[in-house]
Structures are given as C-alpha cells and as structure tokens.
Scaffold this active site. Sequence first.
Site, short mmCIF file in Angstrom:
data_model
loop_
_atom_site.label_atom_id
_atom_site.label_comp_id
_atom_site.label_asym_id
_atom_site.label_seq_id
_atom_site.Cartn_x
_atom_site.Cartn_y
_atom_site.Cartn_z
N GLN A 163 0.80 -1.23 0.00
CA GLN A 163 0.00 0.00 0.00
C GLN A 163 0.83 1.28 0.00
O GLN A 163 0.47 2.26 -0.64
CB GLN A 163 -0.92 -0.03 1.23
N ASP A 242 4.33 0.31 4.27
CA ASP A 242 3.11 -0.21 4.90
C ASP A 242 2.52 -1.21 3.91
O ASP A 242 2.01 -0.82 2.86
CB ASP A 242 2.11 0.91 5.19
N GLU A 283 5.23 -1.86 8.23
CA GLU A 283 3.92 -1.83 8.90
C GLU A 283 3.01 -2.89 8.31
O GLU A 283 3.03 -3.13 7.10
CB GLU A 283 3.33 -0.42 8.71
N SER A 362 -0.27 8.93 12.88
CA SER A 362 -0.69 8.71 11.49
C SER A 362 -1.99 9.39 11.12
O SER A 362 -2.93 9.49 11.91
CB SER A 362 -0.85 7.20 11.26
N ARG A 364 -5.21 9.34 8.12
CA ARG A 364 -5.95 8.31 7.39
C ARG A 364 -5.86 8.64 5.90
O ARG A 364 -5.51 9.75 5.52
CB ARG A 364 -7.43 8.26 7.80
N SER A 365 -6.23 7.66 5.07
CA SER A 365 -6.17 7.93 3.63
C SER A 365 -7.21 8.97 3.22
O SER A 365 -7.01 9.70 2.24
CB SER A 365 -6.31 6.63 2.84
#
Length: 427
Positions: A163, A242, A283, A362, A364-365
Amino acid sequence: MATIEAIVAREILDSRGNPTVEVEVGLDDGTIGRAAVPSGASTGAFEAIELRDGDKGRYLGKGVEKAVSNVEDKIADELLGYEASEQRLIDEKMLDIDGSSDKSELGANAILGVSLAVAKAAAQSAELPLFRYLGGPNAHLLPVPMMNILNGGAHADSNVDVQEFMIAPIGAPSFREALRTGAEVYHALKSVLKKKGLSTGLGDEGGFAPSLPSNASALDLIAEAVQAAGFALGTDIVLAMDVAATEFHKDGAYVFEGSPKSTEEMINYYAKLAETYPIVSIEDPLSEEDWAGWSAMTAQLGSKIQIVGDDLFVTNPTRIGRGIAESAANAVLVKVNQIGSLTETLDAVDLAHRSGFRTMMSHRSGETEDVTIADLAVAVGSGQIKTGAPARSDRVAKYNQLLRIEEELGSAARYAGAGAFPRYRTA
Ligand SMILES: C=C(OP(=O)(O)O)C(=O)O
Ligand SMILES: [Mg+2]
C-alpha cells in the site's frame, strides 16, 4: 478554566470527496475549538465504528447526518458546563452515553469530533498551542516525516500490492530540512517515472501510483530518485513500507504478486528485502488475525527493523497489551479515529512507550485540512509521523503545521532523525 457553552456539528467533505464530521466546541470565555474527523479505506476489522447513514440518499449512503445529529442531540446537552480541561471526564462521559464496546451507538466519528474539538478549545482558552497544552513543557521532539511517495494497494488503481512506500529523511538536521529533502525526492521520482514512461498519476495519499513489474521495483525507483536528487540512500534517507497485508489475505493465504503465499514465505520475503534495501520500518506485514506470524516475524527481524502494528492494534490498548505480551511487533501506528477519543489515544501511546514500543502518529487515507495529528506527534514525543506525500493540501497541512511548531520552539526544538530508529544500523 472555561466551561463548555455550546457544541455544534456539521457534515463536510474529506480529501476523497466523502462526507465526514466536523465539530465546534464553544467555551464561556468566547474561545472555540474546531476539529474534523478523518476516514480510512484499508480499515482494520477491530476499529471503532464510523457511523454512516447507509441509506440510498445523500452521498450514495456515505452521509454522516446521523453522527452529526448524535453530536447535537445526544452529546451536546450532556457536556454543557464541563470544564474544557477535564478531557478525561468528558471522554468518559461520551463513552457512557454510547454504552457500546465499539462506539457503534453514537459513532466513533461523532465522539472523536467532540473529543478533539474540546482539546482545541481548552488549548485556545489556556492561550497555549495544542502541542504545548497536550504535551507540557517537555514537548520539543519533531518527528521524522515518513513520506509515502509511491501508493499501491487499496489507495491506488495499480497492480502494486504494497500500500505504501515511504522515505524517511533521517539524516536531516531539522524537520524543515527533512521536509525539503522529501519534497526534492518526490519531484525527482516524478522525473524518473516520466523518463521510464510510467504513470505519474496519484494515489489517495498524494504518492505516485504506477503499475510496476514487482513490488520491489518500487524500491528501485525510489532509490534512483534519491540518487537523482543528490542524497545518499542509507544515511540521508532510509525506506519504510506499509504492506497493509490484511487487504490481500484471502482464505488463509497471502495473495501476493499473483499467487498465494504462506506466512513463512512472506517473512522470508521481508527478510530478503531488508537485506537488500535500507528499510527501517515495515507496517502490517501480516494480517490482523495472524498473531503467531507477527510474533515469528518480530523474533526474526525485530532486532533489525521496526515492525509496526496498524490493523493489528487499531490504537486499542487491549490489543496493544496482547501484542506486548506476545512480542508480536515493536511499534504501534497511532490513528485517533481507530479508537475514537483523545484520551484513549493517549492511553494507547502511553502503554506503548512504557513497554518499549515505538509509536508513529498517522493520518488516514481520507483526510481534511485538520492538523491535530501534527501537534499530537510533538505532544507525545512519537518521533515519527506519517501523513502522506509532500504534496496535496490535505497532507502538507500537517507537515506545514510541524514547520510552524519547529519555528515556535526555536532552539528548543530537536529533530528525531536517526534516533527515531535506534535498531537501524546505517552502513
Ligand atoms: C493510512 C492508512 O490507510 P487507511 O487510512 O486507508 O487505513 C494505513 O493503512 O496506514
Ligand atoms: Mg497501515
């Protein structure tokens, strides 16, 4: 300290054009805190529940009007009169009203919006920047930006399984220089892709999203870009991934590069990659249910690289506790909306740090212009943040906030640099 006088919520759009929740909390001294809630695509099965309307109407069923009305009709009145600095009491009150184990009644998006907006209002009222209000006098560590410059998996329409391919500019003397380094490599990567006739279209987090002959070839392209930009791979810049392996775990096997692979085959693949490239962090190398595989991977590779649980831990202290007991990783990805309140997020970070696990703050997308995670990364001293490519406003908003924080700290600021990855030995 000022008390909560009003709470309002609204439906706004995120970076993917999907609706999300924004909340404003007003205090009796006239200060206001505003927060917007992010949203994932490769979500973990054990995340707190994000409430979506689910009817065929507005936004093709993705509306968040129920979550918005839960803030205004079920939460707001209950919190009026609370001192804004009583964050833990406020979050606990919302958990009580919700009453479920996964925030499915009110929605994690409703609860988190209020929780973060309360913190921001309290910081305003105290006349402190958020990182200082949350982190106290010792908040001074600027995180390494883990910049996702090549997107695959659920965040792209390419054939790349992994990803995220990230660069970590550990050799820079400051966050500001780290960000410049990353941006220069990002632009160099665009030229490398163009020269090879590969797509320079972007994925959800602003990284390039070409189709490639293999996953490892993404690392070769990035290595070429690092060199073209005039930096040294392994000292100036190291690499991270990731894998988001839950996404391609089907019927007990990892369907990777076109064929099913066992846990052991995946671990051996990562071991080889880590020997070939200067990779400091991987990840979600395995699925969110493959606890034994995670422990085996950590035993084999954990002394050399950082192994980060995202879908595995979902920022949940209970799952992190299991991971610590079973040595299933050595780091935790921290996403505020996976657990759904600020104090539970702080609890997750605290547990990780006390147990010798590292944390990576982090995004988020699906993101907004909200920059809370930048302040949070400095407040808790994560030393690492991932918030996408150094391009697209939803991503650079966070990096830009870190520039401001570094400027504000002046000579007290310290850039985490290579110290963020003590296990990693540069060549
Ligand atoms: C940021 C991520 O993606 P998403 O928000 O889609 O879960 C991730 O998997 O780390
Ligand atoms: Mg992830």
